[in-house]
Design a protein around this motif. Structure first.
Motif, PDB file in Angstrom:
ATOM      1  N   GLU A 125      13.945   6.033  -3.743  1.00  0.00           N
ATOM      2  CA  GLU A 125      12.757   5.305  -3.306  1.00  0.00           C
ATOM      3  C   GLU A 125      11.513   5.899  -3.969  1.00  0.00           C
ATOM      4  N   PRO A 126      10.458   5.094  -4.168  1.00  0.00           N
ATOM      5  CA  PRO A 126       9.298   5.562  -4.955  1.00  0.00           C
ATOM      6  C   PRO A 126       8.551   6.714  -4.291  1.00  0.00           C
ATOM      7  N   ALA A 127       8.489   7.833  -4.985  1.00  0.00           N
ATOM      8  CA  ALA A 127       7.841   9.029  -4.435  1.00  0.00           C
ATOM      9  C   ALA A 127       6.374   8.772  -4.139  1.00  0.00           C
ATOM     10  N   ILE A 128       5.726   7.934  -4.942  1.00  0.00           N
ATOM     11  CA  ILE A 128       4.300   7.672  -4.753  1.00  0.00           C
ATOM     12  C   ILE A 128       4.018   7.033  -3.395  1.00  0.00           C
ATOM     13  N   ALA A 129       5.021   6.373  -2.830  1.00  0.00           N
ATOM     14  CA  ALA A 129       4.856   5.717  -1.538  1.00  0.00           C
ATOM     15  C   ALA A 129       5.328   6.583  -0.375  1.00  0.00           C
ATOM     16  N   LEU A 130       5.866   7.754  -0.682  1.00  0.00           N
ATOM     17  CA  LEU A 130       6.436   8.609   0.358  1.00  0.00           C
ATOM     18  C   LEU A 130       5.645   9.891   0.603  1.00  0.00           C
ATOM     19  N   PHE A 131       5.338  10.621  -0.477  1.00  0.00           N
ATOM     20  CA  PHE A 131       4.954  12.026  -0.324  1.00  0.00           C
ATOM     21  C   PHE A 131       3.456  12.280  -0.466  1.00  0.00           C
ATOM     22  N   VAL A 132       3.025  13.298   0.279  1.00  0.00           N
ATOM     23  CA  VAL A 132       1.648  13.791   0.207  1.00  0.00           C
ATOM     24  C   VAL A 132       1.703  15.313   0.087  1.00  0.00           C
ATOM     25  N   PRO A 133       0.641  15.919  -0.452  1.00  0.00           N
ATOM     26  CA  PRO A 133       0.653  17.387  -0.606  1.00  0.00           C
ATOM     27  C   PRO A 133       0.672  18.099   0.745  1.00  0.00           C
ATOM     28  N   ASP A 134       1.325  19.227   0.781  1.00  0.00           N
ATOM     29  CA  ASP A 134       1.384  20.012   2.012  1.00  0.00           C
ATOM     30  C   ASP A 134      -0.009  20.440   2.479  1.00  0.00           C
ATOM     31  N   ASP A 135      -0.922  20.666   1.520  1.00  0.00           N
ATOM     32  CA  ASP A 135      -2.237  21.171   1.890  1.00  0.00           C
ATOM     33  C   ASP A 135      -3.230  20.061   2.249  1.00  0.00           C
ATOM     34  N   ASP A 136      -2.811  18.797   2.127  1.00  0.00           N
ATOM     35  CA  ASP A 136      -3.691  17.688   2.507  1.00  0.00           C
ATOM     36  C   ASP A 136      -2.866  16.474   2.927  1.00  0.00           C
ATOM     37  N   PRO A 137      -2.072  16.614   3.971  1.00  0.00           N
ATOM     38  CA  PRO A 137      -1.138  15.543   4.341  1.00  0.00           C
ATOM     39  C   PRO A 137      -1.808  14.305   4.928  1.00  0.00           C
ATOM     40  N   LEU A 138      -3.071  14.429   5.357  1.00  0.00           N
ATOM     41  CA  LEU A 138      -3.759  13.289   5.989  1.00  0.00           C
ATOM     42  C   LEU A 138      -4.740  12.622   5.037  1.00  0.00           C
ATOM     43  N   ARG A 139      -4.587  12.826   3.750  1.00  0.00           N
ATOM     44  CA  ARG A 139      -5.568  12.339   2.785  1.00  0.00           C
ATOM     45  C   ARG A 139      -5.755  10.818   2.860  1.00  0.00           C
ATOM     46  N   PHE A 140      -4.687  10.072   3.057  1.00  0.00           N
ATOM     47  CA  PHE A 140      -4.811   8.613   3.109  1.00  0.00           C
ATOM     48  C   PHE A 140      -5.471   8.162   4.406  1.00  0.00           C
ATOM     49  N   TYR A 141      -5.142   8.820   5.515  1.00  0.00           N
ATOM     50  CA  TYR A 141      -5.747   8.449   6.795  1.00  0.00           C
ATOM     51  C   TYR A 141      -7.248   8.729   6.780  1.00  0.00           C
ATOM     52  N   ARG A 142      -7.621   9.833   6.179  1.00  0.00           N
ATOM     53  CA  ARG A 142      -9.049  10.176   6.081  1.00  0.00           C
ATOM     54  C   ARG A 142      -9.794   9.125   5.238  1.00  0.00           C
ATOM     55  N   ALA A 143      -9.217   8.771   4.091  1.00  0.00           N
ATOM     56  CA  ALA A 143      -9.861   7.795   3.212  1.00  0.00           C
ATOM     57  C   ALA A 143      -9.981   6.435   3.895  1.00  0.00           C
ATOM     58  N   ILE A 144      -8.910   6.014   4.560  1.00  0.00           N
ATOM     59  CA  ILE A 144      -8.929   4.704   5.223  1.00  0.00           C
ATOM     60  C   ILE A 144      -9.908   4.703   6.396  1.00  0.00           C
ATOM     61  N   ALA A 145      -9.918   5.790   7.157  1.00  0.00           N
ATOM     62  CA  ALA A 145     -10.839   5.873   8.299  1.00  0.00           C
ATOM     63  C   ALA A 145     -12.289   5.795   7.836  1.00  0.00           C
ATOM     64  N   ARG A 146     -12.608   6.474   6.759  1.00  0.00           N
ATOM     65  CA  ARG A 146     -13.990   6.464   6.269  1.00  0.00           C
ATOM     66  C   ARG A 146     -14.372   5.092   5.722  1.00  0.00           C
ATOM     67  N   ILE A 147     -13.490   4.489   4.983  1.00  0.00           N
ATOM     68  CA  ILE A 147     -13.764   3.146   4.467  1.00  0.00           C
ATOM     69  C   ILE A 147     -13.807   2.137   5.612  1.00  0.00           C
ATOM     70  N   GLY A 148     -12.980   2.372   6.617  1.00  0.00           N
ATOM     71  CA  GLY A 148     -12.951   1.468   7.765  1.00  0.00           C
ATOM     72  C   GLY A 148     -14.276   1.366   8.496  1.00  0.00           C
ATOM     73  N   ARG A 149     -15.076   2.431   8.438  1.00  0.00           N
ATOM     74  CA  ARG A 149     -16.387   2.388   9.091  1.00  0.00           C
ATOM     75  C   ARG A 149     -17.254   1.271   8.506  1.00  0.00           C
ATOM     76  N   SER A 150     -17.057   0.965   7.229  1.00  0.00           N
ATOM     77  CA  SER A 150     -17.830  -0.096   6.570  1.00  0.00           C
ATOM     78  C   SER A 150     -17.096  -1.430   6.558  1.00  0.00           C
ATOM     79  N   LEU A 151     -15.762  -1.394   6.561  1.00  0.00           N
ATOM     80  CA  LEU A 151     -14.995  -2.626   6.412  1.00  0.00           C
ATOM     81  C   LEU A 151     -14.693  -3.328   7.727  1.00  0.00           C
ATOM     82  N   LEU A 152     -14.613  -2.564   8.813  1.00  0.00           N
ATOM     83  CA  LEU A 152     -14.261  -3.168  10.099  1.00  0.00           C
ATOM     84  C   LEU A 152     -15.473  -3.805  10.771  1.00  0.00           C
ATOM     85  N   LYS A 153     -15.208  -4.917  11.445  1.00  0.00           N
ATOM     86  CA  LYS A 153     -16.230  -5.513  12.292  1.00  0.00           C
ATOM     87  C   LYS A 153     -16.466  -4.590  13.494  1.00  0.00           C
ATOM     88  N   PRO A 154     -17.610  -4.681  14.157  1.00  0.00           N
ATOM     89  CA  PRO A 154     -17.793  -3.927  15.408  1.00  0.00           C
ATOM     90  C   PRO A 154     -16.663  -4.266  16.387  1.00  0.00           C
TER      91      PRO A 154
END
Length: 285
Positions: free
Chosen positions: A209-238
């Motif tokens: 299975e594609p590694a790019i869709a599975l794995f994150v670095p041990d030292d920053d495992p929440l990198r995608f959640y952080r990016a999405i949460a920050r972008i979500g502040r602008s993209l989500l409706k109230p």
């Protein structure tokens, strides 16, 4: 037909448990013949064409190399939908179905605008488009190959989803997504398996299975959640919501991240296997 079943099971003996070889034989025969198994049992081997027999041998050979059955068949069923899958996309999992059911439950009866981040095969966006026919679905992925699979699945299922290639970690991601919003909900099953967990996983997953869709670095495992949460502040409706599938070992850490990013109404939920696998949070009104 019983001879073919016995042949498949014998060819896979020693590679898989006996109970699994029986299930695999059934899957293979139903797929190749496009007939329900109970009807196949009434037939004989002469009902299979030479091309069907060759196809069976190809699949069995792949299974002996520990390739996932879904890739060998080229499809997987997800919430009643038959989806094309290739090694360019993750194989849809039952726990992702739990995430989709929650979103459906909470948005049912509405015409929401929904963004699916990291769509892969398109399973989440396509299932939501099927369950919420009034919804406006947008799905993004960094992989052009994955997007081609998702677009083919959308065409097969005759559902409308707008697909875009966007790298959610790139600085320009927000500017690319702003014209497509605002959204009532952002749904994502991003990469979340830490490299240190690789050895705990089945070889057929790690090797195929594609590694790019599975794995994150041990030292920053929440990198995608952080990016999405920050972008979500602008993209989500109230009052709009985030819906995440998460690493069940990192529920508390993911929850803390969303608190830090000023989300409220945070809920950490269990999947059908009893694991903390789903997290949802809301942008303040």
């Amino acid at each position: 037909m019983t001879e073919t079943i016995a042949h498949i099971r014998q060819a896979l003996k020693g590679f898989y448990p006996d109970s699994e070889t029986a299930a695999l034989a059934r899957l293979i025969l139903e797929h190749v013949s496009r007939m329900p198994f109970h009807r196949l049992l009434l037939g004989k081997d002469k009902d299979l064409s030479s091309s069907q027999k060759r196809r069976i041998e190809e699949i069995v050979s792949g299974l002996r190399e520990r390739q996932p059955i879904q890739y060998l068949l080229g499809e997987e069923t997800f919430l009643g939908l038959t989806l094309k899958v290739t090694p360019d996309v993750l194989i849809p999992r039952p726990e992702t179905g739990d995430l989709v059911r929650l979103v459906h439950q909470e948005l049912s009866g509405q015409a929401p605008r929904v963004l699916d981040i990291g769509t892969g095969s398109g399973c989440v966006a396509l299932a939501l488009a099927h369950l919420l026919p009034q919804a406006h679905l947008t799905a993004i992925d960094i992989s052009e190959a994955a997007l081609r699979v998702a677009q083919e699945n959308a065409a097969r299922l005759q559902v409308r989803v707008h697909f875009e290639r966007v790298d959610i970690l790139a600085p320009e991601a927000l500017q690319a997504l702003l014209p497509l919003g605002p959204f009532d909900a952002i749904v994502s099953n991003p990469p979340y398996v830490r490299e240190q967990e690789r050895e705990e996983m089945d070889a057929n997953v790690v090797d195929h299975e594609p590694a790019i869709a599975l794995f994150v670095p041990d030292d920053d495992p929440l990198r995608f959640y952080r990016a999405i949460a920050r972008i979500g502040r602008s993209l989500l409706k109230p009052g709009g919501a985030l819906y995440f599938e998460i690493n069940s070992h990192l529920g508390a850490e993911t929850r803390a991240l969303l608190i830090q990013e000023n989300y409220t109404g945070i809920r950490l939920l269990h999947d059908q296997f009893g694991l903390e696998r789903i997290l949802t949070a809301r942008k303040d009104i």
